[in-house]
Design a protein around this motif. Structure first.
Motif, PDB file in Angstrom:
ATOM      1  N   VAL A  45       8.849   6.575  -4.060  1.00 23.55           N
ATOM      2  CA  VAL A  45       7.595   5.966  -3.636  1.00 23.55           C
ATOM      3  C   VAL A  45       7.887   5.226  -2.332  1.00 23.55           C
ATOM      4  N   VAL A  46       7.041   5.455  -1.342  1.00 23.60           N
ATOM      5  CA  VAL A  46       7.138   4.746  -0.072  1.00 23.60           C
ATOM      6  C   VAL A  46       5.885   3.901   0.044  1.00 23.60           C
ATOM      7  N   TRP A  47       6.056   2.611   0.336  1.00 19.77           N
ATOM      8  CA  TRP A  47       4.911   1.727   0.467  1.00 19.77           C
ATOM      9  C   TRP A  47       5.165   0.750   1.615  1.00 19.77           C
ATOM     10  N   SER A  48       4.082   0.198   2.130  1.00 20.71           N
ATOM     11  CA  SER A  48       4.209  -0.766   3.218  1.00 20.71           C
ATOM     12  C   SER A  48       3.804  -2.144   2.721  1.00 20.71           C
ATOM     13  N   VAL A  49       4.536  -3.147   3.203  1.00 18.00           N
ATOM     14  CA  VAL A  49       4.243  -4.547   2.888  1.00 18.00           C
ATOM     15  C   VAL A  49       4.359  -5.359   4.165  1.00 18.00           C
ATOM     16  N   LYS A  50       3.727  -6.517   4.183  1.00 19.18           N
ATOM     17  CA  LYS A  50       3.887  -7.433   5.313  1.00 19.18           C
ATOM     18  C   LYS A  50       4.982  -8.426   4.961  1.00 19.18           C
ATOM     19  N   ASP A  51       5.943  -8.593   5.889  1.00 17.89           N
ATOM     20  CA  ASP A  51       6.988  -9.580   5.650  1.00 17.89           C
ATOM     21  C   ASP A  51       6.475 -10.977   5.982  1.00 17.89           C
ATOM     22  N   ASP A  52       7.337 -11.961   5.887  1.00 20.95           N
ATOM     23  CA  ASP A  52       6.934 -13.355   6.104  1.00 20.95           C
ATOM     24  C   ASP A  52       6.374 -13.608   7.499  1.00 20.95           C
ATOM     25  N   SER A  53       6.812 -12.795   8.477  1.00 21.32           N
ATOM     26  CA  SER A  53       6.324 -12.980   9.854  1.00 21.32           C
ATOM     27  C   SER A  53       5.053 -12.176  10.134  1.00 21.32           C
ATOM     28  N   GLY A  54       4.569 -11.423   9.135  1.00 22.57           N
ATOM     29  CA  GLY A  54       3.359 -10.622   9.315  1.00 22.57           C
ATOM     30  C   GLY A  54       3.632  -9.201   9.783  1.00 22.57           C
ATOM     31  N   LYS A  55       4.898  -8.873   9.997  1.00 28.54           N
ATOM     32  CA  LYS A  55       5.277  -7.523  10.429  1.00 28.54           C
ATOM     33  C   LYS A  55       5.218  -6.566   9.228  1.00 28.54           C
ATOM     34  N   VAL A  56       4.671  -5.365   9.448  1.00 33.83           N
ATOM     35  CA  VAL A  56       4.587  -4.373   8.381  1.00 33.83           C
ATOM     36  C   VAL A  56       5.941  -3.678   8.237  1.00 33.83           C
ATOM     37  N   THR A  61       2.195  11.312 -13.554  1.00 36.72           N
ATOM     38  CA  THR A  61       2.115  12.694 -13.087  1.00 36.72           C
ATOM     39  C   THR A  61       2.197  12.701 -11.569  1.00 36.72           C
ATOM     40  N   ARG A  62       2.169  13.881 -10.999  1.00 34.06           N
ATOM     41  CA  ARG A  62       2.212  13.985  -9.535  1.00 34.06           C
ATOM     42  C   ARG A  62       0.965  13.393  -8.875  1.00 34.06           C
ATOM     43  N   ASP A  63      -0.083  13.140  -9.655  1.00 28.20           N
ATOM     44  CA  ASP A  63      -1.332  12.588  -9.119  1.00 28.20           C
ATOM     45  C   ASP A  63      -1.530  11.103  -9.438  1.00 28.20           C
ATOM     46  N   THR A  64      -0.545  10.458 -10.042  1.00 31.65           N
ATOM     47  CA  THR A  64      -0.695   9.060 -10.451  1.00 31.65           C
ATOM     48  C   THR A  64      -0.902   8.127  -9.266  1.00 31.65           C
ATOM     49  N   LEU A  65      -0.146   8.322  -8.197  1.00 35.53           N
ATOM     50  CA  LEU A  65      -0.269   7.490  -7.005  1.00 35.53           C
ATOM     51  C   LEU A  65      -0.690   8.345  -5.825  1.00 35.53           C
ATOM     52  N   LYS A  66      -1.466   7.737  -4.936  1.00 36.66           N
ATOM     53  CA  LYS A  66      -1.921   8.432  -3.728  1.00 36.66           C
ATOM     54  C   LYS A  66      -1.763   7.499  -2.534  1.00 36.66           C
ATOM     55  N   PRO A  67      -1.524   8.057  -1.346  1.00 41.83           N
ATOM     56  CA  PRO A  67      -1.477   7.207  -0.156  1.00 41.83           C
ATOM     57  C   PRO A  67      -2.756   6.370  -0.055  1.00 41.83           C
ATOM     58  N   GLY A  68      -2.572   5.094   0.255  1.00 38.35           N
ATOM     59  CA  GLY A  68      -3.700   4.177   0.350  1.00 38.35           C
ATOM     60  C   GLY A  68      -3.901   3.324  -0.894  1.00 38.35           C
ATOM     61  N   THR A  84       0.843  -1.187   0.000  1.00 41.61           N
ATOM     62  CA  THR A  84       0.000   0.000   0.000  1.00 41.61           C
ATOM     63  C   THR A  84       0.880   1.239   0.000  1.00 41.61           C
ATOM     64  N   VAL A  85       0.578   2.170  -0.900  1.00 50.93           N
ATOM     65  CA  VAL A  85       1.353   3.407  -0.985  1.00 50.93           C
ATOM     66  C   VAL A  85       1.175   4.203   0.300  1.00 50.93           C
ATOM     67  N   VAL A  86       2.297   4.638   0.869  1.00 49.96           N
ATOM     68  CA  VAL A  86       2.306   5.489   2.059  1.00 49.96           C
ATOM     69  C   VAL A  86       2.586   6.930   1.655  1.00 49.96           C
ATOM     70  N   ASP A  87       3.521   7.098   0.715  1.00 47.87           N
ATOM     71  CA  ASP A  87       3.893   8.443   0.267  1.00 47.87           C
ATOM     72  C   ASP A  87       4.399   8.357  -1.163  1.00 47.87           C
ATOM     73  N   TYR A  88       4.215   9.438  -1.909  1.00 47.19           N
ATOM     74  CA  TYR A  88       4.642   9.544  -3.298  1.00 47.19           C
ATOM     75  C   TYR A  88       5.257  10.928  -3.422  1.00 47.19           C
ATOM     76  N   VAL A  89       6.576  10.973  -3.490  1.00 45.70           N
ATOM     77  CA  VAL A  89       7.305  12.237  -3.463  1.00 45.70           C
ATOM     78  C   VAL A  89       7.726  12.599  -4.884  1.00 45.70           C
ATOM     79  N   TRP A  90       7.034  13.559  -5.466  1.00 45.27           N
ATOM     80  CA  TRP A  90       7.243  13.988  -6.847  1.00 45.27           C
ATOM     81  C   TRP A  90       8.191  15.182  -6.841  1.00 45.27           C
TER      82      TRP A  90
END
Length: 155
Positions: free
Chosen positions: A56-67, A87-94, A43-49
């Protein structure tokens, strides 16, 4: 006398300019990144244009379930607009995304982004200049990725 000075200045510029730019070229190397590509659903957390590189900053769950929060580097805004229409609007948090990245060799959650898709499979970015390599190498990575996705869909 003026002609001789101009010739010497021109010769100096021709010889010194390329040498002075070697550090700039080194900046765009791929030595920090693993050769293999990894797919991450997140999931996108931040998109710095911004220049010099879009992040692009995004969060994922690792194998142990930790974000885990990952950061990925793309090319400049100008390159992204020209190559993929981003564009600067291509990605949004969430936004739910699938990031195809080459992770840092150090094991840190940093990467260079090769391709971005939305959760529904639509392509956001077909390929990234920042991921490096020749056109043939990019084509091979894309072919390998598509073959793996086709195999996964069969199973």
């Amino acid at each position: 006398m003026l002609r001789r000075s101009l010739k010497i200045t021109a010769l100096f510029a021709i010889l010194v300019f390329p040498v002075a730019n070697w550090p700039v070229l080194a900046h765009h190397g791929t030595a920090l990144w693993q050769a293999g590509e990894v797919a991450q659903k997140g999931t996108v957390v931040d998109y710095v244009w911004r220049n010099p590189h879009v992040l692009v900053v995004w969060s994922v769950k690792d194998d142990s379930g930790k974000v885990v929060q990952w950061t990925g580097e793309l090319a400049s805004p100008e390159s992204l607009m020209a190559d993929g229409g981003m564009t600067r609007d291509t990605l949004k948090p969430g936004d739910a995304v699938i990031m195809y990245v080459r992770p840092a060799k150090s094991g840190a959650p940093n990467s260079v982004i090769d391709q971005i898709k939305r959760a529904d499979g639509t392509t956001v970015l077909r390929w990234s200049r920042q991921a490096g390599g020749t056109e043939e190498e990019r084509a091979a990575r894309t072919k390998n990725r598509e073959a793996a996705e086709a195999d996964k869909a069969k199973n």
